[in-house]
Design an enzyme around this catalytic site. Structure first.
Site, PDB file in Angstrom:
ATOM      1  N   ASP A 164      48.631   9.630  61.227  1.00 33.62           N
ATOM      2  CA  ASP A 164      49.353   8.385  60.971  1.00 33.62           C
ATOM      3  C   ASP A 164      50.810   8.471  61.406  1.00 33.62           C
ATOM      4  O   ASP A 164      51.346   7.575  62.062  1.00 33.62           O
ATOM      5  CB  ASP A 164      49.276   8.027  59.491  1.00 33.62           C
ATOM      6  CG  ASP A 164      47.859   7.733  59.039  1.00 33.62           C
ATOM      7  OD1 ASP A 164      46.971   7.605  59.909  1.00 33.62           O
ATOM      8  OD2 ASP A 164      47.633   7.634  57.815  1.00 33.62           O
ATOM      9  N   SER A 210      64.196  -2.182  49.056  1.00 37.32           N
ATOM     10  CA  SER A 210      63.131  -2.804  49.821  1.00 37.32           C
ATOM     11  C   SER A 210      63.150  -4.308  49.606  1.00 37.32           C
ATOM     12  O   SER A 210      63.304  -4.784  48.476  1.00 37.32           O
ATOM     13  CB  SER A 210      61.768  -2.252  49.395  1.00 37.32           C
ATOM     14  OG  SER A 210      60.717  -3.027  49.954  1.00 37.32           O
ATOM     15  N   THR A 253      39.285  13.443  60.820  1.00 35.58           N
ATOM     16  CA  THR A 253      39.253  14.605  61.697  1.00 35.58           C
ATOM     17  C   THR A 253      40.620  15.270  61.791  1.00 35.58           C
ATOM     18  O   THR A 253      40.705  16.438  62.175  1.00 35.58           O
ATOM     19  CB  THR A 253      38.804  14.207  63.119  1.00 35.58           C
ATOM     20  OG1 THR A 253      39.586  13.075  63.545  1.00 35.58           O
ATOM     21  CG2 THR A 253      37.337  13.822  63.145  1.00 35.58           C
ATOM     22  N   GLU A 298      54.938  13.580  52.890  1.00 31.90           N
ATOM     23  CA  GLU A 298      53.828  12.937  52.185  1.00 31.90           C
ATOM     24  C   GLU A 298      52.944  13.954  51.474  1.00 31.90           C
ATOM     25  O   GLU A 298      52.484  13.735  50.353  1.00 31.90           O
ATOM     26  CB  GLU A 298      53.002  12.084  53.149  1.00 31.90           C
ATOM     27  CG  GLU A 298      51.977  11.236  52.438  1.00 31.90           C
ATOM     28  CD  GLU A 298      51.612   9.974  53.187  1.00 31.90           C
ATOM     29  OE1 GLU A 298      50.658   9.312  52.756  1.00 31.90           O
ATOM     30  OE2 GLU A 298      52.274   9.651  54.196  1.00 31.90           O
ATOM     31  N   ALA A 341      45.981  -1.381  53.156  1.00 29.80           N
ATOM     32  CA  ALA A 341      44.948  -1.916  54.038  1.00 29.80           C
ATOM     33  C   ALA A 341      44.423  -0.879  55.021  1.00 29.80           C
ATOM     34  O   ALA A 341      43.652  -1.200  55.915  1.00 29.80           O
ATOM     35  CB  ALA A 341      45.500  -3.124  54.808  1.00 29.80           C
ATOM     36  N   TYR A 356      39.914  11.235  48.077  1.00 30.26           N
ATOM     37  CA  TYR A 356      40.377  11.707  49.384  1.00 30.26           C
ATOM     38  C   TYR A 356      40.555  13.226  49.346  1.00 30.26           C
ATOM     39  O   TYR A 356      40.101  13.949  50.237  1.00 30.26           O
ATOM     40  CB  TYR A 356      41.698  11.006  49.738  1.00 30.26           C
ATOM     41  CG  TYR A 356      42.223  11.312  51.124  1.00 30.26           C
ATOM     42  CD1 TYR A 356      42.052  10.415  52.173  1.00 30.26           C
ATOM     43  CD2 TYR A 356      42.907  12.494  51.397  1.00 30.26           C
ATOM     44  CE1 TYR A 356      42.545  10.681  53.445  1.00 30.26           C
ATOM     45  CE2 TYR A 356      43.393  12.771  52.661  1.00 30.26           C
ATOM     46  CZ  TYR A 356      43.213  11.860  53.674  1.00 30.26           C
ATOM     47  OH  TYR A 356      43.700  12.138  54.928  1.00 30.26           O
ATOM     48  N   SER A 377      50.906   1.925  56.255  1.00 31.19           N
ATOM     49  CA  SER A 377      52.205   1.395  55.818  1.00 31.19           C
ATOM     50  C   SER A 377      53.117   2.518  55.349  1.00 31.19           C
ATOM     51  O   SER A 377      54.341   2.466  55.576  1.00 31.19           O
ATOM     52  CB  SER A 377      52.005   0.368  54.701  1.00 31.19           C
ATOM     53  OG  SER A 377      51.328   0.935  53.588  1.00 31.19           O
ATOM     54  N   LEU A 418      46.274   0.752  57.187  1.00 33.75           N
ATOM     55  CA  LEU A 418      46.999   0.569  58.442  1.00 33.75           C
ATOM     56  C   LEU A 418      48.293   1.375  58.478  1.00 33.75           C
ATOM     57  O   LEU A 418      49.182   1.114  59.277  1.00 33.75           O
ATOM     58  CB  LEU A 418      47.289  -0.916  58.664  1.00 33.75           C
ATOM     59  CG  LEU A 418      46.049  -1.816  58.647  1.00 33.75           C
ATOM     60  CD1 LEU A 418      46.450  -3.279  58.781  1.00 33.75           C
ATOM     61  CD2 LEU A 418      45.067  -1.426  59.756  1.00 33.75           C
TER      62      LEU A 418
END
Length: 390
Positions: free
Chosen positions: A178, A73, A41, A166, A129, A230, A133, A131
């Site tokens: 996000d 990293s 949404t 992004e 996942a 997507y 990242s 979530l």
């Protein structure tokens, strides 16, 4: 500050000294997120309701004055990557460094003077996942540079810049949820966010106090936001808005949905996408109302409705996600749904505390019987948004 974040801060600061030969100027943390309700949404100007996880990306950072950016990293066994700020360009990097480099590019494109930085990162947010990242990685870099260069940007402004990084630099057509969740969530709350005007309302969300838990089940099926599926869903939503003569699907009222679907005629795929977005916005508002009225258990069926919509209308679920939801519901869950962008990733399960162990065992057994990779399950606890650790 949690013990885990404090320990991670010590580790990244020590490793920064080893890599770069001097101490960092500070250490920052930004969390991953779980979206309670409101999927796909955000890029339709709609409503979402995420909360921050205790899983974070932690960054030790120091300024440079030579126009260079050095990135390292803890998850990559390699020397630091060194980049020239003036040479940063959209979609020039397809690796993990595109996310922090994209943030630097977006800040400079917005007119902020960034002269360079040394950055070392470590993350406990599971990658792929669902979530967020990538958002945690972007936001922690943005917050560190905002502080070090005294840019004076607020959380929602940092989120906008990270989204631009992004979308444009990485090339992934994600919405604003996000990054805003990582930057703006508060401990013990879910964030009711209007993605059109970025207005926010913190909704208390303490399941433990009511004898419940929200489990995250990571199916171990990796997904990627920048893949074609997507983007196809997003383009289909934009087509639906255009055919209906509205700026975004947010503008289609739930009460007028049937009439809007009739107007779309034989555009069956677009009809499905529109139906999901409009009903999902309404589900977010229902969850907010239930939580504010004290009926927390009542959100369970709404979560399950959301999964059916994502599975059947948006068509972004997968066998592993469906198995989690079906098994959880059969084992007594109050509600369950996939969360995140889809095509893999994680599901969330609202469950009574006493049911956590048998439900977890049932999901693991179902995955083993189906021949799937064993899932990873943990309890999601609403946690603080991005912040400076030291």
């Amino acid at each position: 500050m949690s013990e885990a974040v404090a320990r991670a801060a010590d580790e990244v600061a020590d490793r920064f000294r080893e890599l770069y030969g001097s101490a960092p100027e500070g250490v920052w943390a930004a969390p991953g997120r779980v979206n309670l309700i409101g999927e796909h949404t955000d890029y339709n100007d709609g409503f979402v309701m995420p909360f921050a996880l205790p899983h974070t990306t932690v960054a030790a950072v120091a300024r440079r004055e030579d126009g260079r950016l050095r990135l390292h990293s803890a998850d990559i066994d390699a020397a630091p990557v060194e980049l020239t700020l003036d040479e940063l360009a959209p979609e020039s990097d397809k690796g993990w460094t595109a996310y922090p480099a994209g943030v630097v590019w977006a800040l400079r494109e917005a007119g902020h003077e960034i002269d360079g930085a040394d950055i070392h990162l470590a993350s406990t947010v599971p990658s792929g996942a669902g979530l967020s990242s990538s958002a945690a990685l972007e936001v922690v870099v943005a917050l560190a540079l905002n502080d070090l260069y005294a840019l004076g940007l607020r959380g929602w402004q940092l989120a906008r810049l990270c989204q631009r990084a992004e979308n444009v630099y990485v090339g992934a057509p994600t919405g604003i949820m996000d990054q805003t969740a990582s930057a703006c969530c508060e401990d013990g709350h879910a964030l009711f966010l209007d993605t059109r005007d970025l207005s926010q309302k913190q909704i208390p969300f303490d399941l433990a106090a009511e004898g419940m838990r929200l489990l995250v089940v990571d199916t171990q099926v990796k997904h990627a936001h920048s893949d074609g599926e997507y983007g196809k869903r997003r383009a289909g939503c934009e087509k639906g808005a255009a055919l209906l003569g509205v700026d975004a699907l947010r503008d289609v009222a739930y009460e007028e949905l049937d009439a809007a679907l009739d107007r779309l005629g034989d555009e069956e795929e677009v009809r499905r996408l529109v139906r999901h977005v409009v009903t999902e916005d309404q589900r977010v508002e229902r969850v907010v109302s239930l939580l504010e009225s004290g009926d927390t258990r009542g959100i369970g069926p709404v979560l399950t409705e959301g999964h059916a919509s994502l599975r059947d209308d948006f068509r972004i679920s997968c066998p592993e996600l469906d198995l989690v939801v079906d098994t959880a519901l059969a084992t007594g869950a109050l509600g369950a749904r996939m969360t995140g962008g889809g095509f893999g990733g994680s599901a969330i399960v609202l469950v009574e505390e006493a049911t956590v162990a048998p439900l977890t065992a049932a999901v693991e057994a179902a995955f083993a019987q189906a021949g799937f990779t064993a899932p990873r399950t943990f309890t999601a606890v609403p946690s603080p948004g991005a912040h400076r650790v030291r």
